[in-house]
Design an enzyme around this catalytic site. Sequence first.
Site, PDB file in Angstrom:
ATOM      1  N   ASP B  80      10.222  -3.396  -5.239  1.00 22.97           N
ATOM      2  CA  ASP B  80       9.812  -1.987  -4.606  1.00 22.97           C
ATOM      3  C   ASP B  80      10.756  -1.208  -4.178  1.00 22.97           C
ATOM      4  OD1 ASP B  80       6.969  -3.088  -5.111  1.00 22.97           O
ATOM      5  OD2 ASP B  80       6.557  -3.426  -3.072  1.00 22.97           O
ATOM      6  N   GLY B  81      11.927  -1.803  -3.708  1.00 25.88           N
ATOM      7  CA  GLY B  81      13.105  -0.968  -3.227  1.00 25.88           C
ATOM      8  C   GLY B  81      13.430  -0.252  -4.166  1.00 25.88           C
ATOM      9  N   ASN B 154       7.375   5.761   1.467  1.00 29.99           N
ATOM     10  CA  ASN B 154       6.880   4.890   2.389  1.00 29.99           C
ATOM     11  C   ASN B 154       6.766   5.343   3.937  1.00 29.99           C
ATOM     12  OD1 ASN B 154       5.996   2.637   0.888  1.00 29.99           O
ATOM     13  ND2 ASN B 154       7.919   1.329   1.345  1.00 29.99           N
ATOM     14  N   THR B 195       1.477  -0.676   3.824  1.00 34.50           N
ATOM     15  CA  THR B 195       1.733  -2.050   3.779  1.00 34.50           C
ATOM     16  C   THR B 195       2.945  -2.544   3.505  1.00 34.50           C
ATOM     17  OG1 THR B 195       1.564  -1.481   1.398  1.00 34.50           O
ATOM     18  CG2 THR B 195      -0.627  -2.192   1.904  1.00 34.50           C
ATOM     19  N   TYR B 197       6.549  -1.666   6.342  1.00 36.70           N
ATOM     20  CA  TYR B 197       7.080  -1.860   7.568  1.00 36.70           C
ATOM     21  C   TYR B 197       6.019  -1.691   8.518  1.00 36.70           C
ATOM     22  CZ  TYR B 197      10.452  -1.300  11.586  1.00 36.70           C
ATOM     23  OH  TYR B 197      10.999  -1.388  12.935  1.00 36.70           O
ATOM     24  N   ALA B 198       5.112  -0.753   8.435  1.00 34.72           N
ATOM     25  CA  ALA B 198       4.138  -0.307   9.381  1.00 34.72           C
ATOM     26  C   ALA B 198       3.244  -1.800   9.686  1.00 34.72           C
ATOM     27  CB  ALA B 198       3.494   0.735   8.979  1.00 34.72           C
ATOM     28  N   LEU B 199       3.064  -2.313   8.481  1.00 40.81           N
ATOM     29  CA  LEU B 199       2.095  -3.455   8.658  1.00 40.81           C
ATOM     30  C   LEU B 199       2.556  -4.560   9.307  1.00 40.81           C
ATOM     31  CD1 LEU B 199      -0.661  -4.364   7.508  1.00 40.81           C
ATOM     32  CD2 LEU B 199       0.604  -5.696   5.827  1.00 40.81           C
ATOM     33  N   GLN B 253      16.155   3.644   3.379  1.00 38.49           N
ATOM     34  CA  GLN B 253      17.343   4.146   2.431  1.00 38.49           C
ATOM     35  C   GLN B 253      18.250   5.117   2.847  1.00 38.49           C
ATOM     36  OE1 GLN B 253      14.977   3.974  -1.360  1.00 38.49           O
ATOM     37  NE2 GLN B 253      15.169   1.638  -1.423  1.00 38.49           N
TER      38      GLN B 253
END
Lengths: 303, 303, 303, 303
Positions: B80-81, B154, B195, B197-199, B253
Amino acid sequence: MAPAALSASVLFPRVGLVGRYNSPGIAEPLERLAQCLAGRGRAVTIEAETAALTPVAGYRAVPAERLGAEVDLVIVLGGDGTMLSIARLLAPFGVPLIGINQGRLGFLTDIVLTDLETMLAAMLEGEYEQEERRLLACEHRREGSAVERSLALNDVVVNRGVTGSMIECAIHIDGRFVSSLRADGLIVATPTGSTAYALSSQGPIVHPAVPAFALVPVAPHALTHRPIVVSDASELTITVLKGRDCGLHCDGQAHFRLQEGEEVRVTRAGERVQLLHPRGYDYYAMLREKLHWTETPEKLRAR
Amino acid sequence: MAPAALSASVLFPRVGLVGRYNSPGIAEPLERLAQCLAGRGRAVTIEAETAALTPVAGYRAVPAERLGAEVDLVIVLGGDGTMLSIARLLAPFGVPLIGINQGRLGFLTDIVLTDLETMLAAMLEGEYEQEERRLLACEHRREGSAVERSLALNDVVVNRGVTGSMIECAIHIDGRFVSSLRADGLIVATPTGSTAYALSSQGPIVHPAVPAFALVPVAPHALTHRPIVVSDASELTITVLKGRDCGLHCDGQAHFRLQEGEEVRVTRAGERVQLLHPRGYDYYAMLREKLHWTETPEKLRAR
Amino acid sequence: MAPAALSASVLFPRVGLVGRYNSPGIAEPLERLAQCLAGRGRAVTIEAETAALTPVAGYRAVPAERLGAEVDLVIVLGGDGTMLSIARLLAPFGVPLIGINQGRLGFLTDIVLTDLETMLAAMLEGEYEQEERRLLACEHRREGSAVERSLALNDVVVNRGVTGSMIECAIHIDGRFVSSLRADGLIVATPTGSTAYALSSQGPIVHPAVPAFALVPVAPHALTHRPIVVSDASELTITVLKGRDCGLHCDGQAHFRLQEGEEVRVTRAGERVQLLHPRGYDYYAMLREKLHWTETPEKLRAR
Amino acid sequence: MAPAALSASVLFPRVGLVGRYNSPGIAEPLERLAQCLAGRGRAVTIEAETAALTPVAGYRAVPAERLGAEVDLVIVLGGDGTMLSIARLLAPFGVPLIGINQGRLGFLTDIVLTDLETMLAAMLEGEYEQEERRLLACEHRREGSAVERSLALNDVVVNRGVTGSMIECAIHIDGRFVSSLRADGLIVATPTGSTAYALSSQGPIVHPAVPAFALVPVAPHALTHRPIVVSDASELTITVLKGRDCGLHCDGQAHFRLQEGEEVRVTRAGERVQLLHPRGYDYYAMLREKLHWTETPEKLRAR
């Protein structure tokens, strides 16, 4: 007291009043409110149950169910609970609502009693902000057909009863399986309801302008079940897989029993609730007040 | 290997390939992928840094910044990164993206390596589902003007640094003061980022179809600060009131330092990311897989 | 002002005073406090840095490091932060502490300025309750030996820095592997610290009488990582597996950099902090006040 | 099958067997287990209800209530629920318990069926680790006297019923008022119960060696109510202030109705449960397995 002659040109010529049931101190402000309205040339109608418990002489009484057809505006004197029950009844008629709180500010009743006459005078002159809130349409389904229907302004909740076992249910969205869930319950909340029960169960606050519902599990057995915010154009289906003692609640006010295999279908209702706020109404200011986010940036700077 | 003669009528005649940087096992699948595409008549371009680290002979190399202007589709082989960094670069060009994961499924890289050829063959024939994801436009502002800009797919995060003191910031939405906040940080997440960091910080999952952002505080000092979901038409401003050691991060990033008094302004970007999924893609199935919501209703019934 | 002749028989004949640094309004209450003590026959010493910033003529100044050896009681005029820094210094000497708050009540500074003289007079006559609080002993270890040591009254925190990447660490308890963790950080909190940073990260409140530490992850990547309460006889080891920019913090005041492969070892310290509270001190009343659990059962009944 | 001649010197000469009720596949492993024990010279007794539902010829049947007086060890074949109900019955007798799980590992049933004979043979030779778990003693009190009593190994829960209104209760600890609470419910959990229902309601994991209880509110109305860990020497009193439909549950198995004004008093029970684990039992390994903390430090390093 008789109303003054009605002028055809006034805003909201016919106003209905609803008081919180069983609330002892309500007679005096209710009478003040009726006089204030009559004095401004409005025809005042009092909801029948309010009138029976809180006699205010000289005004017509009408059952809550018929209020929507007979008035142009309803003013609720009570708390958020009274607002919820009246809002569900009025939604089909499109009649707007004003909420006045006897005690401290509510999420929906955003005028406090002390400000009553001033605020109301301005609002009757058109100095208000109108806000539309969406409702949930809830169907309790058995063997493929609806056996009960209800609207909900805050939330539709499926949960376990007093015997204490978890419920197990399956969640589908638009016909697609999402997840099964073992939990105390599952809340489907509107943005309006996101600051009520759902907030106690770790749900997010959802701004009323977001066209979405929040699905919030209550005490889920698996730690990875989390609140989900979905489009309000979605059709949600909750199927009871297991649960001897399972209930369905709309706004915590309309209650039904659910059996294994039965379904609850939740969609956005066609009906909407019209809330009238005083000019300058600020949703975030209300949140700060209710949630004790008291500090302003200025205060912070001063420390 | 040279590409077959290009047919003008094929879908996505020019395809760019991007591999995860510094990933040792990537040469073999990258070569397989290039051959598969060339064999299907596509002109294959390899992103320059990928090509430098993972030599695959016979294909043109183009810097990531120029890829969007020179190809019709980009395939990312990584996690994903890698998807996030390429997505921000491609967004202005409208070039669609396919994500292939070397290891286990990602939230954005939803094709696994073992299925590669079959899936890809079908997708190149038009058997795909296109999904549009919104981005955040982030401005770092000093004394009233933007000093830096970045997109984020994100999240935009304002947080404290290694010295460990909380930050204090003020949040405004559409020019209205919402709240001040003392916390480790504040996340503004898109549905895509909900879904990520916020999660981890108690934020809700927000379905990509919901036009909203989630504001999620990280370790807020006051217990009444909670995630808020607001319309993605909102303009959010975060003003740093206090924090000697405060950073701004886009997708984890792009990193900038923030000073007291500086602002971060976040809005919905005009640019969008186009994701291509295999036919039959199911957002909720992906969530179940990633969050280990493994049980189907059938399995539950059988117990 | 010279102290009255010292009576050998008085409680706490030598009292040290510490003020919050850089706090402008502190001179007046500090002087009042010194006079009150001197008037009751106590030898008053002022911590050197306090004395330098807030000149109060006529009293001896002693550096904080030597205060523990030269006085029988220390009174702190400030907030919880000042208490924490002095408590770590005094712990080896066993000198008790009284905390007086200039502003609103703190968790540790439980006397408010307005009550100062009355409260203090009673306490100097023996009308107090003594409470012992445990500390953490923290060792920063590199290649098998300790390179730094610190005590902590609230918490030992390992966390990421401003560049924003998660840390990865391994947790061992008494030599047994517990779990690895990818997160913003990991807090090891005493009961005292359980109402500080750990509470913001979903940690439980731990009553000071419980001989335990709480391990509280901050924004853990995996949703199944949860706070764990372990015996305070445990030896905890946190090994940094990954994290370019990782810090170690004791009470948010002593800071160290951590490198990959380094360890943090946390045990219960031999030293203890002695807190003196006014007679009738009630831990739960303090929690109610600080956390705004304002409603008494009587108030609830009245609604 | 008749047992071999009993040797006076064997460990646990008399062993009781309990199976999960209504579990179809239990006959075969139960018979295997009985034979294994008889073959090792133990006198085998089968709990009467198990024997009635799962006929295993040739062994004596004894009601669960009398089992504690007639055997030296009880082996449970089932899940954590079966362990809980038997543990409450056995606690007054001090008879140790072994838990064997038919399916996947439980928190209390930590031997899987496939390992049965090997594990058991070693344990009967003394190769086990004994662990003591504390219980809660719960009294339901009306007008000052106890009307019902129960033990609980996991938790005592006061919660609302199916009509869905919140309960309001007052919490006292050792006679001191702590807080009033409006919520779905309140859980008092032992360390054993901290990984059960309490964990679903944001409670912490409490290691069994910590002499404490966790008070965990379920969906509290006020956002500042949080789990509290208190000494297990505390006496907790929960008074129902409001709640038309309120229940009291011990381990989710013993259920009572509560009326307004009634009290629930919870203390540490004098009785204890003795659990026998295979040699090498590791509490944290069990947590990792149950909560899917799957990654070892080695795996993390390898990435």
